[in-house]
Design a protein around this motif. Structure first.
Motif, PDB file in Angstrom:
ATOM      1  N   CYS A 188      -7.104   4.977  -0.917  1.00  0.00           N
ATOM      2  CA  CYS A 188      -6.311   3.887  -0.331  1.00  0.00           C
ATOM      3  C   CYS A 188      -7.182   2.726   0.112  1.00  0.00           C
ATOM      4  O   CYS A 188      -6.727   1.579   0.133  1.00  0.00           O
ATOM      5  CB  CYS A 188      -5.444   4.404   0.819  1.00  0.00           C
ATOM      6  SG  CYS A 188      -6.340   4.847   2.325  1.00  0.00           S
ATOM      7  N   GLN A 204      -5.241  -1.666   7.763  1.00  0.00           N
ATOM      8  CA  GLN A 204      -3.806  -1.412   7.895  1.00  0.00           C
ATOM      9  C   GLN A 204      -3.134  -1.398   6.530  1.00  0.00           C
ATOM     10  O   GLN A 204      -2.301  -0.524   6.237  1.00  0.00           O
ATOM     11  CB  GLN A 204      -3.162  -2.481   8.787  1.00  0.00           C
ATOM     12  CG  GLN A 204      -3.520  -2.364  10.256  1.00  0.00           C
ATOM     13  CD  GLN A 204      -2.938  -3.512  11.065  1.00  0.00           C
ATOM     14  OE1 GLN A 204      -2.548  -4.544  10.516  1.00  0.00           O
ATOM     15  NE2 GLN A 204      -2.881  -3.345  12.378  1.00  0.00           N
ATOM     16  N   ALA A 231      -1.377   1.839   4.710  1.00  0.00           N
ATOM     17  CA  ALA A 231       0.030   1.709   4.298  1.00  0.00           C
ATOM     18  C   ALA A 231       0.228   2.145   2.850  1.00  0.00           C
ATOM     19  O   ALA A 231       1.342   2.513   2.456  1.00  0.00           O
ATOM     20  CB  ALA A 231       0.503   0.279   4.491  1.00  0.00           C
ATOM     21  N   ARG A 232      -0.827   2.113   2.027  1.00  0.00           N
ATOM     22  CA  ARG A 232      -0.698   2.582   0.648  1.00  0.00           C
ATOM     23  C   ARG A 232      -0.330   4.068   0.623  1.00  0.00           C
ATOM     24  O   ARG A 232       0.345   4.528  -0.307  1.00  0.00           O
ATOM     25  CB  ARG A 232      -2.005   2.364  -0.119  1.00  0.00           C
ATOM     26  CG  ARG A 232      -2.413   0.916  -0.288  1.00  0.00           C
ATOM     27  CD  ARG A 232      -3.620   0.807  -1.185  1.00  0.00           C
ATOM     28  NE  ARG A 232      -3.263   0.994  -2.592  1.00  0.00           N
ATOM     29  CZ  ARG A 232      -4.142   1.267  -3.549  1.00  0.00           C
ATOM     30  NH1 ARG A 232      -5.427   1.430  -3.245  1.00  0.00           N
ATOM     31  NH2 ARG A 232      -3.755   1.414  -4.802  1.00  0.00           N
ATOM     32  N   HIS A 264       1.715   0.163  12.007  1.00  0.00           N
ATOM     33  CA  HIS A 264       1.889  -0.854  10.963  1.00  0.00           C
ATOM     34  C   HIS A 264       2.603  -0.252   9.755  1.00  0.00           C
ATOM     35  O   HIS A 264       3.537  -0.878   9.200  1.00  0.00           O
ATOM     36  CB  HIS A 264       0.523  -1.406  10.550  1.00  0.00           C
ATOM     37  CG  HIS A 264       0.576  -2.388   9.420  1.00  0.00           C
ATOM     38  ND1 HIS A 264       1.010  -3.674   9.580  1.00  0.00           N
ATOM     39  CD2 HIS A 264       0.273  -2.248   8.087  1.00  0.00           C
ATOM     40  CE1 HIS A 264       0.965  -4.311   8.418  1.00  0.00           C
ATOM     41  NE2 HIS A 264       0.523  -3.466   7.496  1.00  0.00           N
ATOM     42  N   ALA A 265       2.202   0.944   9.348  1.00  0.00           N
ATOM     43  CA  ALA A 265       2.841   1.594   8.199  1.00  0.00           C
ATOM     44  C   ALA A 265       4.309   1.907   8.496  1.00  0.00           C
ATOM     45  O   ALA A 265       5.181   1.742   7.626  1.00  0.00           O
ATOM     46  CB  ALA A 265       2.083   2.868   7.829  1.00  0.00           C
ATOM     47  N   GLU A 266       4.589   2.353   9.722  1.00  0.00           N
ATOM     48  CA  GLU A 266       5.977   2.662  10.084  1.00  0.00           C
ATOM     49  C   GLU A 266       6.845   1.403  10.068  1.00  0.00           C
ATOM     50  O   GLU A 266       8.014   1.459   9.667  1.00  0.00           O
ATOM     51  CB  GLU A 266       6.027   3.324  11.454  1.00  0.00           C
ATOM     52  CG  GLU A 266       5.503   4.755  11.460  1.00  0.00           C
ATOM     53  CD  GLU A 266       5.496   5.361  12.849  1.00  0.00           C
ATOM     54  OE1 GLU A 266       5.693   6.575  12.949  1.00  0.00           O
ATOM     55  OE2 GLU A 266       5.288   4.608  13.834  1.00  0.00           O
ATOM     56  N   LEU A 295       6.475  -1.122   8.099  1.00  0.00           N
ATOM     57  CA  LEU A 295       6.770  -1.405   6.696  1.00  0.00           C
ATOM     58  C   LEU A 295       7.811  -0.434   6.148  1.00  0.00           C
ATOM     59  O   LEU A 295       8.706  -0.830   5.388  1.00  0.00           O
ATOM     60  CB  LEU A 295       5.486  -1.321   5.871  1.00  0.00           C
ATOM     61  CG  LEU A 295       4.420  -2.382   6.159  1.00  0.00           C
ATOM     62  CD1 LEU A 295       3.177  -2.122   5.320  1.00  0.00           C
ATOM     63  CD2 LEU A 295       4.959  -3.784   5.887  1.00  0.00           C
ATOM     64  N   THR A 348       1.659   5.615   2.696  1.00  0.00           N
ATOM     65  CA  THR A 348       3.092   5.770   2.968  1.00  0.00           C
ATOM     66  C   THR A 348       3.955   5.130   1.884  1.00  0.00           C
ATOM     67  O   THR A 348       5.173   5.302   1.899  1.00  0.00           O
ATOM     68  CB  THR A 348       3.445   5.154   4.334  1.00  0.00           C
ATOM     69  OG1 THR A 348       3.070   3.772   4.345  1.00  0.00           O
ATOM     70  CG2 THR A 348       2.697   5.871   5.450  1.00  0.00           C
TER      71      THR A 348
END
Length: 519
Positions: free
Chosen positions: A397, A321, A325-326, A134-136, A138, A328
């Motif tokens: 996070c 998720q 993501a915070r 999910h982070a990737e 974004l 990254t």
């Protein structure tokens, strides 16, 4: 034990039952059913008990880890350690802890999850990888536009370069000095899709990725023994293994290759490692060169769950998720030339005091230890610094608080607790079992299989084909049988299939103590 260069069973299977190689504890017994004293150490686990992972150190992530572990029908250790490795890679070159005046390290972790193929290591790691994916996504949300812009700039640079070549030819023809190549005529560097994870990659390719993705990376391998064993398969002079060790330190690194006219400059080579390994393959890592590679690993080897339950409840992963993501989304710092650099986070004075006391204790223990365990204790203070930074950012996070400006005492206490109560005992568990001689390991493996399958007797050849693995070859099975005969856990009852002469089948009777409940 050999006889005329052969295993005693191979030398004379018919007389082996009454030979001098049969333990005296039952060789001369008048009652054929009397076994005598047996060495039941082969029936134990052959290693220290597994410590429990203290989930409380993960704060707001503890419930998520437990839920994902239940869904994978696995111990929570696998999910927790994978989460920490992924979080460390997400801030690898973005935030570095600073202890004292000069001591700083990247918060990447090298984590090895040990277990049998059926222990649910992969589903557990997949839980953490879901956060990474999910982070990737974004991170790469605008990558299509970036590629389009690159294609336009590349074509423009090629047009300018052709025009410059024409100007050079014209100047030379006219006897004039040729003009210099315009800066915007040079081909721009191709963009690399932002990501955290890499998998099946050579050291050379990994170096290229590390140079193009300065935030840091996580190398994921299903089987770590294959990765480490193959480090120098495609290189000479041990360069790939040396590169792998440098991946841990975050220092600058320059890759020179004959086929590349320009060196590849990596400002901070920080690559975390996460993978699984089967217990039988631990020796591939532990018995390798004593260059500190194994000491860099944080080991995770929980006892496998004997149960299986389907996960029937649906859970919304979007909050966690978004939390991950915070990590990254944190911005890197930069030096005065504009090059990306990690932002340094000082430890609080109390955190430094905790780390210093822990480091002294580890130095004392390392002085008294030997071999790989001494190396592990020597690396423990660095692991504490890294783990504290990872924990602090995992708390941040998930709690939606202000960005951390320092590494606090609470996170350092949790890091020390994790090392003293979990990761260091896990190292003892791993090194202790893997340090058992090969022949003894084979005998233990056979004894555990007999106990698990409740076999009162067996034919060596048939069982060898059934078990495979470390007992796949005949000499391996013979060695295991010899060990258990000497331990008085099995005894030979060689028989032929019929009245005709021929080689006797290597049939063994199993001591009933194998099936008794161990205290």
């Amino acid at each position: 034990m050999t006889f005329n260069g052969k295993h005693p069973i191979e030398a004379d299977p018919e007389t082996y039952e009454r030979s001098a190689f049969v333990p005296a504890s039952y060789r001369d017994q008048e009652d054929p059913d009397a076994w005598g004293e047996a060495d039941i150490s082969y029936l134990g686990m052959g290693r220290r008990p597994a410590p429990a992972f203290p989930l409380t150190v993960l704060g707001p992530w503890a419930d998520w880890v437990e839920m994902k572990a239940r869904g994978a029908c696995a111990p929570p250790d696998y999910v927790a350690v994978a989460l920490m490795a992924c979080a460390g890679a997400a801030i690898a070159n973005v935030r570095w802890p600073l202890a004292g005046a000069t001591w700083s390290e990247p918060p990447i972790l090298w984590c090895a999850e040990v277990g049998a193929p059926s222990s649910s290591k992969s589903p557990s790691m997949d839980a953490a990888f879901g956060l990474v994916r999910h982070a990737e996504d974004l991170m790469a949300a605008d990558f299509d536009e970036v590629q389009t812009d690159f294609a336009t700039r590349k074509q423009a640079a090629e047009a300018r370069n052709e025009a410059w070549k024409a100007d050079v030819k014209a100047a030379i023809k006219a006897g004039e000095n040729p003009p210099p190549q315009p800066r915007d005529a040079a081909e721009p560097a191709a963009p690399i899709r932002p990501r955290i994870r890499v998998a099946d990659v050579t050291a050379e390719k990994l170096g290229m990725l590390a140079a193009g993705l300065p935030r840091g990376l996580l190398l994921v391998r299903d089987e770590l023994s294959g990765f480490i064993g193959g480090l120098d398969r495609y290189s000479t002079g041990g360069s790939d293994r040396a590169f792998a060790i440098e991946m841990y330190g975050g220092r600058s690194y320059v890759v020179d290759r004959v086929k590349n006219p320009e060196p590849v400059v990596i400002r901070h080579l920080s690559v975390g490692v996460l993978g699984g390994i089967q217990p039988e393959r631990l020796s591939a890592i532990i018995e390798g060169p004593d260059d500190g590679l194994a000491a860099r690993l944080l080991w995770c080897w929980p006892d496998a769950s004997p149960d299986f339950r389907l996960a029937r409840e649906l859970h919304d992963d979007s909050p966690m998720q978004a939390a991950f993501a915070r990590l990254t989304a944190l911005a890197m710092d930069a030096d005065r030339f504009g090059h990306p650099e990690p932002k340094l986070l000082r430890l609080t004075r109390e955190a430094e005091d905790i780390l210093e006391a822990f480091a002294r204790e580890m130095a004392r223990r390392a002085h008294e230890a030997t071999g790989l365990f001494a190396g592990t204790l020597g690396k423990a203070r660095g692991h504490a610094l890294r783990i504290a930074t990872v924990i602090d950012h995992l708390w941040w996070c998930a709690r939606q608080e202000a960005e951390p400006e320092e590494v606090g005492a609470s996170a350092m206490r949790c890091a020390v607790e994790l090392l003293q109560g979990y990761f260091i005992p896990m190292s003892e568990r791993v090194y202790g079992d893997a340090s058992i001689p090969t022949a003894e390991r084979q005998a233990i493996y056979l004894a555990r299989h007999l106990r698990r399958t409740n076999r009162a007797e067996f034919v060596a050849r048939d069982l060898r084909r059934e078990i495979g693995g470390p007992l796949r070859e005949a000499d391996q099975m013979n060695s295991a049988c010899e060990g258990l005969v000497e331990a008085n856990l099995i005894r030979p009852r060689f028989t032929r299939a019929g009245p005709t002469k021929g080689k006797a089948a290597k049939r063994y009777e199993v001591n009933p103590v194998v099936f008794a409940r161990l205290s």
